[in-house]
Design a protein around this motif. Structure first.
Motif, PDB file in Angstrom:
ATOM      1  N   VAL A  74       0.835  -1.209   0.000  1.00 35.89           N
ATOM      2  CA  VAL A  74       0.000   0.000   0.000  1.00 35.89           C
ATOM      3  C   VAL A  74       0.864   1.251   0.000  1.00 35.89           C
ATOM      4  CG1 VAL A  74      -1.657   1.317   1.374  1.00 35.89           C
ATOM      5  CG2 VAL A  74      -1.976  -1.139   1.060  1.00 35.89           C
ATOM      6  N   GLY A  75       1.954   1.233   0.760  1.00 36.09           N
ATOM      7  CA  GLY A  75       2.848   2.391   0.767  1.00 36.09           C
ATOM      8  C   GLY A  75       3.452   2.652  -0.602  1.00 36.09           C
ATOM      9  N   ALA A  76       3.859   1.578  -1.297  1.00 36.27           N
ATOM     10  CA  ALA A  76       4.412   1.751  -2.638  1.00 36.27           C
ATOM     11  C   ALA A  76       3.365   2.297  -3.596  1.00 36.27           C
ATOM     12  CB  ALA A  76       4.964   0.415  -3.141  1.00 36.27           C
ATOM     13  N   LEU A  77       2.110   1.789  -3.506  1.00 37.77           N
ATOM     14  CA  LEU A  77       1.041   2.285  -4.373  1.00 37.77           C
ATOM     15  C   LEU A  77       0.719   3.747  -4.073  1.00 37.77           C
ATOM     16  CD1 LEU A  77      -1.397  -0.778  -4.445  1.00 37.77           C
ATOM     17  CD2 LEU A  77       0.084   0.049  -6.289  1.00 37.77           C
ATOM     18  N   CYS A  78       0.708   4.103  -2.795  1.00 38.03           N
ATOM     19  CA  CYS A  78       0.441   5.502  -2.432  1.00 38.03           C
ATOM     20  C   CYS A  78       1.515   6.428  -2.985  1.00 38.03           C
ATOM     21  CB  CYS A  78       0.343   5.635  -0.917  1.00 38.03           C
ATOM     22  SG  CYS A  78      -1.137   4.873  -0.208  1.00 38.03           S
ATOM     23  N   LEU A  79       2.754   5.968  -2.933  1.00 38.56           N
ATOM     24  CA  LEU A  79       3.836   6.786  -3.484  1.00 38.56           C
ATOM     25  C   LEU A  79       3.656   6.994  -4.982  1.00 38.56           C
ATOM     26  CD1 LEU A  79       6.555   8.236  -3.139  1.00 38.56           C
ATOM     27  CD2 LEU A  79       7.679   6.019  -3.466  1.00 38.56           C
ATOM     28  N   LEU A  80       3.312   5.921  -5.691  1.00 35.93           N
ATOM     29  CA  LEU A  80       3.095   6.046  -7.128  1.00 35.93           C
ATOM     30  C   LEU A  80       1.904   6.949  -7.427  1.00 35.93           C
ATOM     31  CD1 LEU A  80       3.715   2.356  -8.314  1.00 35.93           C
ATOM     32  CD2 LEU A  80       5.238   4.322  -8.560  1.00 35.93           C
ATOM     33  N   LEU A  81       0.804   6.797  -6.674  1.00 35.51           N
ATOM     34  CA  LEU A  81      -0.374   7.638  -6.895  1.00 35.51           C
ATOM     35  C   LEU A  81      -0.076   9.100  -6.580  1.00 35.51           C
ATOM     36  CD1 LEU A  81      -3.219   5.347  -5.484  1.00 35.51           C
ATOM     37  CD2 LEU A  81      -2.714   5.879  -7.890  1.00 35.51           C
ATOM     38  N   SER A  82       0.739   9.346  -5.564  1.00 38.30           N
ATOM     39  CA  SER A  82       1.103  10.733  -5.225  1.00 38.30           C
ATOM     40  C   SER A  82       1.887  11.379  -6.351  1.00 38.30           C
ATOM     41  CB  SER A  82       1.909  10.745  -3.925  1.00 38.30           C
ATOM     42  OG  SER A  82       1.156  10.199  -2.856  1.00 38.30           O
ATOM     43  N   LEU A  83       2.839  10.618  -6.895  1.00 34.09           N
ATOM     44  CA  LEU A  83       3.612  11.162  -8.016  1.00 34.09           C
ATOM     45  C   LEU A  83       2.714  11.405  -9.223  1.00 34.09           C
ATOM     46  CD1 LEU A  83       6.852   8.975  -7.787  1.00 34.09           C
ATOM     47  CD2 LEU A  83       6.563  11.352  -7.071  1.00 34.09           C
ATOM     48  N   ALA A  84       1.771  10.474  -9.471  1.00 34.12           N
ATOM     49  CA  ALA A  84       0.859  10.659 -10.605  1.00 34.12           C
ATOM     50  C   ALA A  84      -0.046  11.874 -10.395  1.00 34.12           C
ATOM     51  CB  ALA A  84       0.021   9.393 -10.801  1.00 34.12           C
ATOM     52  N   THR A  85      -0.543  12.063  -9.174  1.00 29.12           N
ATOM     53  CA  THR A  85      -1.400  13.219  -8.879  1.00 29.12           C
ATOM     54  C   THR A  85      -0.633  14.523  -9.043  1.00 29.12           C
ATOM     55  OG1 THR A  85      -2.672  11.875  -7.314  1.00 29.12           O
ATOM     56  CG2 THR A  85      -2.871  14.271  -7.128  1.00 29.12           C
ATOM     57  N   LEU A  86       0.596  14.551  -8.507  1.00 30.21           N
ATOM     58  CA  LEU A  86       1.420  15.750  -8.642  1.00 30.21           C
ATOM     59  C   LEU A  86       1.670  16.067 -10.105  1.00 30.21           C
ATOM     60  CD1 LEU A  86       3.178  17.961  -7.355  1.00 30.21           C
ATOM     61  CD2 LEU A  86       5.054  16.314  -7.284  1.00 30.21           C
ATOM     62  N   ALA A  87       1.972  15.023 -10.888  1.00 32.19           N
ATOM     63  CA  ALA A  87       2.205  15.252 -12.312  1.00 32.19           C
ATOM     64  C   ALA A  87       0.937  15.768 -12.994  1.00 32.19           C
ATOM     65  CB  ALA A  87       2.683  13.953 -12.969  1.00 32.19           C
ATOM     66  N   GLY A  88      -0.225  15.217 -12.632  1.00 34.06           N
ATOM     67  CA  GLY A  88      -1.470  15.678 -13.234  1.00 34.06           C
ATOM     68  C   GLY A  88      -1.767  17.131 -12.924  1.00 34.06           C
ATOM     69  N   LEU A  89      -1.579  17.560 -11.673  1.00 35.04           N
ATOM     70  CA  LEU A  89      -1.828  18.954 -11.298  1.00 35.04           C
ATOM     71  C   LEU A  89      -0.893  19.900 -12.038  1.00 35.04           C
ATOM     72  CD1 LEU A  89      -2.356  18.535  -7.434  1.00 35.04           C
ATOM     73  CD2 LEU A  89      -4.109  18.922  -9.196  1.00 35.04           C
ATOM     74  N   GLN A  90       0.372  19.510 -12.131  1.00 30.36           N
ATOM     75  CA  GLN A  90       1.320  20.368 -12.834  1.00 30.36           C
ATOM     76  C   GLN A  90       0.972  20.465 -14.320  1.00 30.36           C
ATOM     77  OE1 GLN A  90       4.108  22.124 -11.676  1.00 30.36           O
ATOM     78  NE2 GLN A  90       3.289  21.720  -9.623  1.00 30.36           N
ATOM     79  N   LEU A  91       0.533  19.338 -14.897  1.00 30.12           N
ATOM     80  CA  LEU A  91       0.150  19.363 -16.311  1.00 30.12           C
ATOM     81  C   LEU A  91      -1.070  20.258 -16.532  1.00 30.12           C
ATOM     82  CD1 LEU A  91       0.651  15.628 -17.366  1.00 30.12           C
ATOM     83  CD2 LEU A  91       1.927  17.613 -18.201  1.00 30.12           C
ATOM     84  N   ALA A  92      -2.052  20.204 -15.627  1.00 28.84           N
ATOM     85  CA  ALA A  92      -3.239  21.056 -15.761  1.00 28.84           C
ATOM     86  C   ALA A  92      -2.869  22.533 -15.683  1.00 28.84           C
ATOM     87  CB  ALA A  92      -4.250  20.690 -14.679  1.00 28.84           C
ATOM     88  N   ARG A  93      -1.996  22.861 -14.756  1.00 26.66           N
ATOM     89  CA  ARG A  93      -1.561  24.266 -14.629  1.00 26.66           C
ATOM     90  C   ARG A  93      -0.801  24.709 -15.864  1.00 26.66           C
ATOM     91  NH1 ARG A  93       2.363  26.560  -9.778  1.00 26.66           N
ATOM     92  NH2 ARG A  93       2.514  28.717 -10.564  1.00 26.66           N
ATOM     93  N   LEU A  94       0.008  23.789 -16.399  1.00 26.81           N
ATOM     94  CA  LEU A  94       0.765  24.128 -17.600  1.00 26.81           C
ATOM     95  C   LEU A  94      -0.161  24.344 -18.787  1.00 26.81           C
ATOM     96  CD1 LEU A  94       3.540  24.419 -18.979  1.00 26.81           C
ATOM     97  CD2 LEU A  94       3.511  21.952 -19.366  1.00 26.81           C
TER      98      LEU A  94
END
Length: 732
Positions: A74-94
């Protein structure tokens, strides 16, 4: 009781066709079974990475195994989801900021057009317009020809259900693969002990110790590789994101995170994601500074990491050579695409470990491993065989940076010479290699720092049989000269039957014959008897560094000592020189004729003394000799049928010396031969002068040699005597 006979097993070697067919079959199974094998391999790889975390949760927090596994996954999945969420927010702002960059891009393109002229941009615009027109022609509906029916297309508007199906169809594949990987991962972590036992039982064949060692080695190397790769990628991402932030590129945090992920794809992953910051730098800054700084940042980071950091860190942590990593990446990418690039290095590590512990697959470790496959003596020997003294000197310099000069002689140089003595025998095919090797070896010895010592009796070191033995004698001379002992080194010719009577022993206290071969009895016994007759108090020793054989004792060989290794020989000769020879003034010895010699042999000895050379000998045309006991028949014929004496030196006629086994193996640098002419004009042989120094003979000396040959023929005719040779010159 019935006695059981165990028949020796017969190992069948596979033919090249069978090996190629097996490789092709395995590759086909990997390619067509990628849908099942890839998720399993990914799960195994993640299991290697998460096993230390699960073990820590078990031991430190005393959590049950199932809870520890679930928390880790679960910790590994949360880390991957966090990175994906961060990337998505940055892409939306861009995406929101992109329209504001259109004016800057238009201005730069206009500037480029003005800078390079309109022709280039017009061609680019024309090409784009042409492609657009072709696309429009394809998409437009053709006008119906007269008399032909008008085609009717029936379309349905895409409703919400159709849109949902389309979206789900595009993501169901990756989500299903992720779910399979997670399930595999959980079961592998929960049953890791049982899976390990089953694997050991399956491949161990009862050798549990070796199998456990292989598994531990593979786990350690793969785990270390994953940690090193994570550290390198994270450091790369931090530096890249920080540099972009300082330069002013938008969404610098996003590109730093993405480049960490994409760098798991070797060689091309970083470049793929870096193209986006390049485009943004071009679009944001009205000048070119931001783009140039971004390019410079990427080049510095990528070249440094790829060419300096990764080859050293990955090679030492995985045991795989950099070239093997490149080849494996190409192979696995061909089979499994981008995911194969990520799995290439861990799978190659496993192959190397298997090859290291299973003898039948040892070739995998040899081909893919990073450890040197040749020992330092083998490396030196291989470079000497190539005739590359520069590379041999590099091995010397590299080895002596961490070890002493004496260690290099004892552990590298002398073992290399022993290998040469065993492989490069007196067969003609090996002669050129042996000559080239010894020449390169002597050039390498010029790098040794030696001191000239002239006081006191010397130790005379003589090569026992070949020039390889002489090279070993030079090594011993270097060691003795460092201890302040004067030495002189002579080639094997000096103790040949024709030359031993002219051996200068005036200032010699110890004669040491150096042998690298196995059997020294005949040569050592012959030399010791001859020298004992000339001087009863001289010390005679043999340095025999090869394998001993029966009967090699000091009593049987008439020697004072036999030394079996280089270290003992150096210490013992040093001790014997200091105790017996240092303060003693020895009476000079002069060569004397042996009264048992025939008149012809005595005359040959006198000719050698008159010309100041080591040997004067008679070689008959067509004389049959064994090994390298006489010059080649080709050289003898050349000298016998010439109109004047044949004078050969290393400087003048190097080719003639280089292809004669007798001259080369005995270290001969001078050959002068003149025909033996009978009264009827027949030429039966040659009177030859030989020396291991480059003696210069004038025209007057060569005329004197012709007279000596005529006098020798007259003596043989007058006395009706035979030469003590395998074939007589004259019949009795």
């Amino acid at each position: 009781m019935v006695e059981r006979r165990i028949e020796p097993s017969i190992v069948r070697r596979h033919t090249p066709f069978e090996s190629i067919a097996t490789f092709a079959l395995v590759a086909a199974l990997l390619y067509f079974g990628a849908g099942i094998i890839v998720p399993l391999v990914l799960a195994i790889l993640l299991a290697f990475a998460l096993t230390p975390l699960v073990t820590w949760l078990n031991r430190r927090l005393h959590l049950p195994d199932a809870v520890a596994v679930i928390l880790a996954v679960v910790g590994a999945l949360c880390l991957l989801l966090s990175l994906a969420t961060l990337a998505g927010l940055q892409l939306a702002r861009l995406a929101e900021d992109l329209p504001g960059y259109q004016q800057t891009v238009s201005t730069k393109l206009t500037g480029l057009q003005e800078q390079f002229g309109g022709e280039l941009m017009e061609r680019i615009n024309g090409t784009i317009s042409s492609l657009s027109a072709q696309v429009s022609d394809v998409t437009q509906v053709e006008a119906p020809a007269e008399g032909r029916p008008v085609p009717v297309a029936i379309t349905n508007n895409v409703g919400p259900l159709g849109l949902l199906s389309s979206v789900l169809g595009s993501i169901v594949g990756p989500v299903a693969t992720l779910a399979i990987v997670v399930i595999f991962l959980i079961f592998l972590l929960l049953g890791r002990a049982d899976m390990l036992e089953r694997f050991i039982r399956l491949v161990g064949s009862g050798d549990y110790a070796k199998t456990n060692l292989a598994m531990a080695d593979a786990s350690r190397r793969v785990g270390r590789y994953l940690l090193v790769q994570l550290a390198v990628n994270s450091t790369y991402g931090v530096l890249f994101g920080l540099g972009l932030w300082l330069i002013g590129v938008p969404s610098a945090l996003l590109w730093g995170v993405l480049i960490v992920v994409f760098r798991y794809i070797p060689f091309v992953g970083a470049l793929i994601i870096a193209t986006v910051p390049f485009a943004l730098a071009f679009a944001v800054d009205p000048t070119w500074n931001m783009l140039l700084l971004t390019l410079g940042l990427f080049l510095v980071l990528d070249l440094t990491t790829a060419n300096v950091v990764e080859p050293r860190l990955y090679g030492s942590s995985t045991g795989v050579s950099p070239i093997a990593i490149l080849i494996s990446a190409m192979f696995w990418a061909t089979l499994w695409g981008p995911i194969g690039l990520i799995l290439a290095t861990p799978m190659t590590v496993c192959l190397v470990v298997i090859g290291r512990h299973i003898p039948e697959l040892r070739f995998l470790d040899t081909l893919l491993g990073s450890e040197p496959v040749l020992t330092p003596p083998e490396q030196l020997y291989q470079r000497l065989l190539k005739g590359d003294p520069i590379a041999a000197t590099e091995i010397l310099e590299e080895y002596t940076t961490e070890h002493s000069q004496a260690d290099f002689i004892d552990e590298v140089a002398l073992p290399a010479l022993i290998m040469a003595s065993e492989e490069l025998t007196d067969r003609p095919a090996a002669f050129d290699q042996r000559r080239q090797m010894v020449e390169s070896f002597n050039m390498m010895l010029e790098e040794f720092e030696t001191s000239d010592v002239e006081d006191g009796p010397i130790i005379l070191l003589i090569g026992g049989r070949t020039e390889v033995d002489e090279a070993a004698a030079r090594l011993l001379a270097i060691q003795l000269s460092e201890r302040g002992i004067p030495t002189r080194v002579l080639p094997p010719l000096a103790i040949k039957p024709q030359a031993i009577e002219r051996l200068d022993l005036d200032d010699v206290g110890i004669v040491a014959m150096v042998f690298l071969g196995a059997d020294i009895r005949s040569q050592a016994r012959y030399v010791s008897r001859r020298l004992r007759r000339r001087s009863g108090d001289i010390k005679l020793v043999a340095c025999a560094f090869g394998e001993p054989t029966d009967g090699e004792t000091v009593e049987r060989l008439h020697l004072d000592a036999i030394y079996r290794n280089h270290v003992d020989a150096t210490k013992s000769l040093h001790r014997q020189w200091e105790s017996d020879l240092g303060p003693v003034e020895r009476v000079p010895l002069s060569p004397r004729l042996d009264p048992t010699k025939t008149l012809v042999q005595a005359r040959l000895q006198k000719i050698a003394a008159d010309f100041g050379v080591a040997v004067a000998r008679v070689d008959l045309l067509g004389q049959v000799t064994a090994g390298n006991e006489a010059p080649s028949d080709e050289l003898t014929r050349l000298a016998a049928h010439g109109n004047k004496p044949l004078f050969v030196t290393q400087e003048m006629n190097a080719a003639l010396l280089a292809h004669d086994a007798f001259l080369q193996s005995n270290g001969i640098l001078l050959y002068a031969g003149t025909p033996l002419k009978m009264p009827n004009g027949d030429r039966v042989g040659v009177l030859a002068l030989l020396d291991y120094q480059a003696v210069t003979l004038s025209d007057a000396d060569l005329e004197r040699l012709e007279r000596s040959a005529a006098e020798l023929v007259d003596l043989m005719l007058a006395e009706q005597i035979n030469l003590d040779l395998p074939q007589p010159v004259l019949a009795g």
